[in-house]
Design a protein around this motif. Structure first.
Motif, short mmCIF file in Angstrom:
data_model
loop_
_atom_site.label_atom_id
_atom_site.label_comp_id
_atom_site.label_asym_id
_atom_site.label_seq_id
_atom_site.Cartn_x
_atom_site.Cartn_y
_atom_site.Cartn_z
N GLU A 77 0.84 -1.20 0.00
CA GLU A 77 0.00 0.00 0.00
C GLU A 77 0.87 1.26 0.00
N ALA A 78 2.00 1.22 0.69
CA ALA A 78 2.91 2.37 0.71
C ALA A 78 3.46 2.65 -0.68
N ILE A 79 3.75 1.60 -1.43
CA ILE A 79 4.25 1.78 -2.80
C ILE A 79 3.15 2.36 -3.69
N VAL A 80 1.93 1.91 -3.50
CA VAL A 80 0.81 2.47 -4.27
C VAL A 80 0.67 3.97 -3.98
N ILE A 101 6.67 0.55 -10.40
CA ILE A 101 8.06 0.10 -10.37
C ILE A 101 8.96 1.23 -9.88
N ALA A 102 8.74 2.44 -10.36
CA ALA A 102 9.52 3.60 -9.89
C ALA A 102 9.29 3.82 -8.40
N ALA A 103 8.06 3.70 -7.96
CA ALA A 103 7.75 3.87 -6.54
C ALA A 103 8.42 2.80 -5.68
N THR A 104 8.57 1.62 -6.23
CA THR A 104 9.28 0.56 -5.52
C THR A 104 10.72 0.99 -5.25
N ALA A 105 11.36 1.57 -6.27
CA ALA A 105 12.73 2.06 -6.10
C ALA A 105 12.78 3.18 -5.06
#
Length: 138
Positions: A77-80, A101-105
């Motif tokens: 949820e934090a990545i979203v 994917i960018a938010a994951t980084a």
């Protein structure tokens, strides 16, 4: 994790395209913790399936990728939430999967490794990026 490899980087490696050597360096460097988003597994599968027409080759590519990685990053949820912020701050449209994917980084303080020009629309340093040579730069 130190690096998140975007699907474009993984596909460069699989198909021996420009940037493949750099992806191999990162995946074999003991000081690098290379990861992909779980979404990259699906993008890898669908692209290999599309290019080869073989479900078996596509599934093998995903299995090989998983075996070669230090980590596999789930979507939380934090990545979203971060992806929504990135999309709002972007200067042009970025696909949903690429925002995630960018938010994951960003979430992991990792370097995003890719060859997609649309990531330039993200705010500077969000995430730190390493851009591989374009497919056409042979």
């Amino acid at each position: 994790m130190t690096h998140v490899l975007d699907s474009s980087a993984i596909l460069a490696d699989i198909f021996g395209e420009p940037g493949a050597n750099r992806v191999n360096e990162l995946m074999n460097d003991p000081n690098v913790i290379a990861s992909v988003s779980v979404l990259t597994l699906f993008e890898t599968y669908t692209t290999v399936l599309h290019r080869t027409g073989s479900d078996a080759l596509a599934r093998q590519a995903v299995a090989t990728l998983k075996a070669a990685l230090s980590e596999l990053a789930p979507i939380s949820e934090a990545i979203v939430e971060l992806a929504m912020d990135l999309r709002n701050a972007a200067t042009s449209r970025i696909a949903t999967v690429d925002c995630l994917i960018a938010a994951t980084a960003v979430q992991h303080g990792a370097i995003l490794v890719h060859r997609d020009p649309h990531f330039a629309a993200l705010p500077a340093g969000k995430p730190t990026q390493e851009v591989l040579p374009d497919k056409a730069s042979v």
